[in-house]
Motif scaffolding. Structure first.
Motif, PDB file in Angstrom:
ATOM      1  N   SER A  90      24.594  40.301 -39.290  1.00  0.00           N
ATOM      2  CA  SER A  90      24.861  41.676 -38.874  1.00  0.00           C
ATOM      3  C   SER A  90      24.567  41.822 -37.390  1.00  0.00           C
ATOM      4  N   LEU A  91      25.323  42.677 -36.723  1.00  0.00           N
ATOM      5  CA  LEU A  91      25.062  42.964 -35.319  1.00  0.00           C
ATOM      6  C   LEU A  91      23.972  44.018 -35.145  1.00  0.00           C
ATOM      7  N   ILE A  92      23.449  44.522 -36.253  1.00  0.00           N
ATOM      8  CA  ILE A  92      22.390  45.530 -36.197  1.00  0.00           C
ATOM      9  C   ILE A  92      21.038  44.847 -36.359  1.00  0.00           C
ATOM     10  N   PHE A  93      20.142  45.125 -35.419  1.00  0.00           N
ATOM     11  CA  PHE A  93      18.817  44.505 -35.417  1.00  0.00           C
ATOM     12  C   PHE A  93      18.060  44.837 -36.700  1.00  0.00           C
ATOM     13  N   ASN A  94      17.464  43.803 -37.293  1.00  0.00           N
ATOM     14  CA  ASN A  94      16.633  43.928 -38.496  1.00  0.00           C
ATOM     15  C   ASN A  94      17.417  44.327 -39.741  1.00  0.00           C
ATOM     16  N   SER A  95      18.744  44.244 -39.703  1.00  0.00           N
ATOM     17  CA  SER A  95      19.531  44.500 -40.913  1.00  0.00           C
ATOM     18  C   SER A  95      19.649  43.222 -41.726  1.00  0.00           C
ATOM     19  N   PRO A  96      19.818  43.345 -43.039  1.00  0.00           N
ATOM     20  CA  PRO A  96      20.022  42.144 -43.867  1.00  0.00           C
ATOM     21  C   PRO A  96      21.242  41.363 -43.390  1.00  0.00           C
ATOM     22  N   ASP A  97      21.115  40.043 -43.372  1.00  0.00           N
ATOM     23  CA  ASP A  97      22.188  39.200 -42.845  1.00  0.00           C
ATOM     24  C   ASP A  97      23.395  39.148 -43.773  1.00  0.00           C
ATOM     25  N   GLU A  98      23.163  38.941 -45.049  1.00  0.00           N
ATOM     26  CA  GLU A  98      24.261  38.757 -45.994  1.00  0.00           C
ATOM     27  C   GLU A  98      24.695  40.095 -46.578  1.00  0.00           C
ATOM     28  N   PHE A  99      25.996  40.383 -46.492  1.00  0.00           N
ATOM     29  CA  PHE A  99      26.523  41.588 -47.124  1.00  0.00           C
ATOM     30  C   PHE A  99      28.013  41.397 -47.353  1.00  0.00           C
ATOM     31  N   ALA A 100      28.593  42.312 -48.130  1.00  0.00           N
ATOM     32  CA  ALA A 100      30.003  42.161 -48.507  1.00  0.00           C
ATOM     33  C   ALA A 100      30.655  43.516 -48.670  1.00  0.00           C
ATOM     34  N   GLU A 136      46.033  46.803 -39.929  1.00  0.00           N
ATOM     35  CA  GLU A 136      46.516  45.502 -39.484  1.00  0.00           C
ATOM     36  C   GLU A 136      47.050  45.601 -38.061  1.00  0.00           C
ATOM     37  N   GLY A 137      46.655  44.653 -37.228  1.00  0.00           N
ATOM     38  CA  GLY A 137      47.071  44.659 -35.840  1.00  0.00           C
ATOM     39  C   GLY A 137      46.143  45.416 -34.924  1.00  0.00           C
ATOM     40  N   ILE A 138      45.179  46.161 -35.487  1.00  0.00           N
ATOM     41  CA  ILE A 138      44.225  46.925 -34.686  1.00  0.00           C
ATOM     42  C   ILE A 138      42.794  46.556 -35.031  1.00  0.00           C
ATOM     43  N   GLY A 139      42.495  46.474 -36.322  1.00  0.00           N
ATOM     44  CA  GLY A 139      41.131  46.243 -36.773  1.00  0.00           C
ATOM     45  C   GLY A 139      40.556  47.515 -37.355  1.00  0.00           C
ATOM     46  N   SER A 140      39.241  47.606 -37.397  1.00  0.00           N
ATOM     47  CA  SER A 140      38.583  48.776 -37.958  1.00  0.00           C
ATOM     48  C   SER A 140      38.881  49.998 -37.102  1.00  0.00           C
ATOM     49  N   VAL A 141      39.129  51.125 -37.765  1.00  0.00           N
ATOM     50  CA  VAL A 141      39.423  52.366 -37.043  1.00  0.00           C
ATOM     51  C   VAL A 141      38.364  53.426 -37.328  1.00  0.00           C
ATOM     52  N   VAL A 142      37.168  52.988 -37.677  1.00  0.00           N
ATOM     53  CA  VAL A 142      36.040  53.904 -37.861  1.00  0.00           C
ATOM     54  C   VAL A 142      34.860  53.408 -37.037  1.00  0.00           C
ATOM     55  N   ARG A 143      33.969  54.332 -36.756  1.00  0.00           N
ATOM     56  CA  ARG A 143      32.708  54.058 -36.064  1.00  0.00           C
ATOM     57  C   ARG A 143      32.912  53.203 -34.808  1.00  0.00           C
ATOM     58  N   LYS A 144      32.466  51.940 -34.814  1.00  0.00           N
ATOM     59  CA  LYS A 144      32.500  51.122 -33.603  1.00  0.00           C
ATOM     60  C   LYS A 144      33.738  50.237 -33.485  1.00  0.00           C
ATOM     61  N   LEU A 146      36.503  47.619 -33.313  1.00  0.00           N
ATOM     62  CA  LEU A 146      36.824  46.196 -33.404  1.00  0.00           C
ATOM     63  C   LEU A 146      35.782  45.369 -34.129  1.00  0.00           C
ATOM     64  N   PHE A 147      34.508  45.516 -33.796  1.00  0.00           N
ATOM     65  CA  PHE A 147      33.450  44.706 -34.402  1.00  0.00           C
ATOM     66  C   PHE A 147      32.682  45.460 -35.487  1.00  0.00           C
ATOM     67  N   ASN A 148      33.217  46.580 -35.924  1.00  0.00           N
ATOM     68  CA  ASN A 148      32.565  47.365 -36.974  1.00  0.00           C
ATOM     69  C   ASN A 148      32.339  46.586 -38.276  1.00  0.00           C
ATOM     70  N   PRO A 149      33.212  45.634 -38.652  1.00  0.00           N
ATOM     71  CA  PRO A 149      32.937  44.879 -39.886  1.00  0.00           C
ATOM     72  C   PRO A 149      31.589  44.174 -39.906  1.00  0.00           C
ATOM     73  N   LEU A 150      31.027  43.877 -38.756  1.00  0.00           N
ATOM     74  CA  LEU A 150      29.741  43.185 -38.700  1.00  0.00           C
ATOM     75  C   LEU A 150      28.570  44.150 -38.556  1.00  0.00           C
ATOM     76  N   ILE A 151      28.827  45.428 -38.832  1.00  0.00           N
ATOM     77  CA  ILE A 151      27.774  46.436 -38.750  1.00  0.00           C
ATOM     78  C   ILE A 151      27.538  46.989 -40.150  1.00  0.00           C
ATOM     79  N   ASN A 152      26.303  46.905 -40.613  1.00  0.00           N
ATOM     80  CA  ASN A 152      26.010  47.301 -41.994  1.00  0.00           C
ATOM     81  C   ASN A 152      24.795  48.196 -42.110  1.00  0.00           C
ATOM     82  N   ALA A 153      24.366  48.807 -40.994  1.00  0.00           N
ATOM     83  CA  ALA A 153      23.163  49.634 -41.036  1.00  0.00           C
ATOM     84  C   ALA A 153      23.450  50.971 -41.703  1.00  0.00           C
TER      85      ALA A 153
END
Length: 210
Positions: A90-100, A136-144, A146-153
């Motif tokens: 996760s790109l969030i400090f102290n968040s659990p690493d594994e998620f789905a 498709e062609g853009i990525g995540s369109v919420v919160r942060k 492009l890299f929002n998929p790696l954010i799980n806080a």
């Protein structure tokens, strides 16, 4: 360009304004990636812009390398309803690493330029995951964005984020900006962006429609 902003409900002086752009290629472990920069303004030429990550596309999957983390699948456009995508950090400090996350719906969305694209709705799996919405062609369109998929806080300490814009070659494909009718109302330097024209050519484009 991808752009998002944010603020803090407890501290009005805190304002987040983040933009990403693609600029140049690099080779890592024998594979060619496109470099992603965190932009200091709405151009790719500002010397204060900094390298953030590398991304590449292969078989309708978008891979990224961020910092010292190993390569991770950021997006997989082969998924169908019911499929699961797993993340290993996760790109969030102290968040659990594994998620789905699990694909619960795939439909079409009308973009700002009048084009239709495939849209994926993801539901969280487990307590340490969050939802997501991917075009498709853009990525995540919420919160942060492009890299929002790696954010799980789940806890944000009052921070709120909104993905505002995706544009390529000055064509706006996605726009969710309540402050003006274009991507960036002002530059980070407070110079009006409406008078700034940048001809951006992305080649190869790892987020081309497949």
């Amino acid at each position: 360009f991808w752009g998002y902003d944010g603020s803090n409900i407890f501290n009005g002086a805190i304002c987040y304004d983040t933009r990403y752009g693609l600029n140049g290629d690099t080779t890592i472990n024998g594979k060619v990636y496109t470099k992603v920069y965190s932009l200091a303004d709405s151009t790719l030429t500002n010397p204060n812009s900094t390298y953030f990550a590398a991304i590449r596309e292969e078989n309708k999957r978008i891979y990224t390398i961020i910092g010292n983390f190993p390569e991770e699948v950021l997006y997989d456009f082969n998924l169908i309803v019911g499929d699961t995508i797993n993340y290993h950090y996760s790109l969030i400090f102290n968040s659990p690493d594994e998620f789905a996350r699990k694909v619960t719906q795939i439909d079409s969305v009308l973009l700002f330029n009048g084009e239709y694209r495939k849209q994926y709705t993801f539901a969280p799996l487990g307590f340490n995951s969050t939802d997501d919405l991917v075009v498709e062609g853009i990525g995540s369109v919420v919160r942060k964005g492009l890299f929002n998929p790696l954010i799980n806080a789940m806890a944000t300490n009052g921070d709120n984020f909104r993905f505002e814009c995706f544009k390529q070659n000055e064509i706006i494909y996605f726009l969710n900006n309540p402050d003006c009718d274009h991507c960036f109302c002002t530059l980070v330097t407070d110079i009006k962006d409406v008078k700034k024209h940048v001809n951006l050519t992305i080649s190869p484009n790892p987020f081309s429609q497949l």
